[in-house]
Design a protein around this motif. Structure first.
Motif, short mmCIF file in Angstrom:
data_model
loop_
_atom_site.label_atom_id
_atom_site.label_comp_id
_atom_site.label_asym_id
_atom_site.label_seq_id
_atom_site.Cartn_x
_atom_site.Cartn_y
_atom_site.Cartn_z
N LYS A 175 -7.78 15.62 4.78
CA LYS A 175 -8.62 14.48 5.13
C LYS A 175 -8.75 13.47 3.99
CE LYS A 175 -11.29 16.78 8.65
NZ LYS A 175 -12.63 17.05 9.19
N LYS A 176 -8.42 13.85 2.78
CA LYS A 176 -8.50 12.93 1.64
C LYS A 176 -7.42 11.86 1.72
CE LYS A 176 -10.60 16.14 -1.57
NZ LYS A 176 -10.46 16.85 -2.84
N HIS A 177 -6.37 12.08 2.47
CA HIS A 177 -5.27 11.13 2.56
C HIS A 177 -5.47 10.11 3.67
CE1 HIS A 177 -2.96 13.28 -0.41
NE2 HIS A 177 -3.15 14.42 0.25
N TYR A 178 -6.48 10.28 4.51
CA TYR A 178 -6.73 9.35 5.61
C TYR A 178 -6.99 7.92 5.14
CZ TYR A 178 -6.87 13.16 9.04
OH TYR A 178 -6.56 14.21 9.84
N PRO A 179 -7.84 7.70 4.14
CA PRO A 179 -8.07 6.31 3.71
C PRO A 179 -6.80 5.64 3.18
CG PRO A 179 -9.78 7.74 2.84
CD PRO A 179 -8.74 8.62 3.47
N THR A 180 -6.00 6.39 2.44
CA THR A 180 -4.75 5.84 1.92
C THR A 180 -3.79 5.52 3.05
OG1 THR A 180 -5.05 7.16 -0.08
CG2 THR A 180 -2.86 6.24 0.30
N ALA A 181 -3.66 6.43 3.99
CA ALA A 181 -2.78 6.19 5.13
C ALA A 181 -3.25 5.00 5.95
CB ALA A 181 -2.71 7.44 6.01
N PHE A 182 -4.56 4.87 6.11
CA PHE A 182 -5.12 3.75 6.85
C PHE A 182 -4.78 2.43 6.15
CE2 PHE A 182 -8.79 0.93 7.76
CZ PHE A 182 -8.58 0.78 9.12
N LEU A 183 -4.91 2.37 4.83
CA LEU A 183 -4.57 1.16 4.09
C LEU A 183 -3.08 0.84 4.17
CD1 LEU A 183 -6.81 1.57 0.92
CD2 LEU A 183 -7.13 0.00 2.83
N VAL A 184 -2.25 1.85 4.17
CA VAL A 184 -0.81 1.63 4.28
C VAL A 184 -0.48 1.05 5.65
CG1 VAL A 184 1.43 2.81 4.41
CG2 VAL A 184 -0.16 3.35 2.56
N VAL A 185 -1.10 1.58 6.70
CA VAL A 185 -0.86 1.07 8.05
C VAL A 185 -1.29 -0.39 8.14
CG1 VAL A 185 -1.61 1.27 10.45
CG2 VAL A 185 -0.96 3.31 9.18
N ILE A 186 -2.43 -0.73 7.56
CA ILE A 186 -2.90 -2.11 7.58
C ILE A 186 -1.94 -3.01 6.80
CG2 ILE A 186 -4.70 -3.66 6.73
CD1 ILE A 186 -6.73 -1.55 7.53
N ALA A 187 -1.49 -2.56 5.65
CA ALA A 187 -0.56 -3.35 4.85
C ALA A 187 0.74 -3.61 5.59
CB ALA A 187 -0.29 -2.65 3.52
N VAL A 188 1.27 -2.61 6.25
CA VAL A 188 2.51 -2.77 7.01
C VAL A 188 2.29 -3.74 8.17
CG1 VAL A 188 4.14 -1.56 8.52
CG2 VAL A 188 3.49 -0.55 6.33
N ALA A 189 1.16 -3.63 8.85
CA ALA A 189 0.86 -4.55 9.96
C ALA A 189 0.76 -5.99 9.46
CB ALA A 189 -0.42 -4.12 10.65
N LEU A 190 0.08 -6.19 8.34
CA LEU A 190 -0.03 -7.54 7.78
C LEU A 190 1.32 -8.09 7.37
CD1 LEU A 190 -3.30 -7.23 5.67
CD2 LEU A 190 -2.97 -8.55 7.76
N TYR A 191 2.15 -7.24 6.83
CA TYR A 191 3.49 -7.68 6.43
C TYR A 191 4.27 -8.17 7.65
CZ TYR A 191 8.31 -7.66 4.91
OH TYR A 191 9.59 -8.03 4.65
N PHE A 192 4.22 -7.42 8.74
CA PHE A 192 4.96 -7.82 9.94
C PHE A 192 4.35 -9.06 10.59
CE2 PHE A 192 6.63 -3.42 9.90
CZ PHE A 192 7.98 -3.77 9.86
#
Length: 95
Positions: A3-20
């Motif tokens: 569960k400690k990796h959820y915030p990091t994964a969430f930020l990565v998903v947002i970053a990828v979405a913003l890039y696209f």
């Protein structure tokens, strides 16, 4: 531990979405090179002293940032003309 990796994964998903969504906003497609050509011709045709060396150097730096290739490597005639003009301006202010 997982569960400690959820915030990091969430930020990565947002970053990828913003890039696209906005990634092409920063591409060279959206740059008005005709305006750069006009500014370059304005700087070339000025009387010496109308524009400061800092203004001209700033313009040359912008052109070199947008077009880092050598003049011989550029295929677009407009980009090639801008790069040649910026090189001439750079030589003029360095003397």
């Amino acid at each position: 531990m997982g569960k400690k990796h959820y915030p990091t994964a969430f930020l990565v998903v947002i970053a990828v979405a913003l890039y696209f969504m906005y990634g092409d906003m920063f591409s060279l497609k959206n740059i008005n090179f005709a305006a750069y050509k006009e500014v370059c011709t304005k700087y070339q045709g000025d009387k010496i002293g109308t524009y400061s060396d800092n203004e001209i150097q700033s313009f040359v730096n912008k052109v070199n940032y947008l077009l880092p290739e050598a003049v011989t490597e550029l295929e677009d005639p407009l980009k090639k003309e801008i790069k040649v003009c910026a090189n001439e301006l750079s030589r003029r202010i360095s003397h």
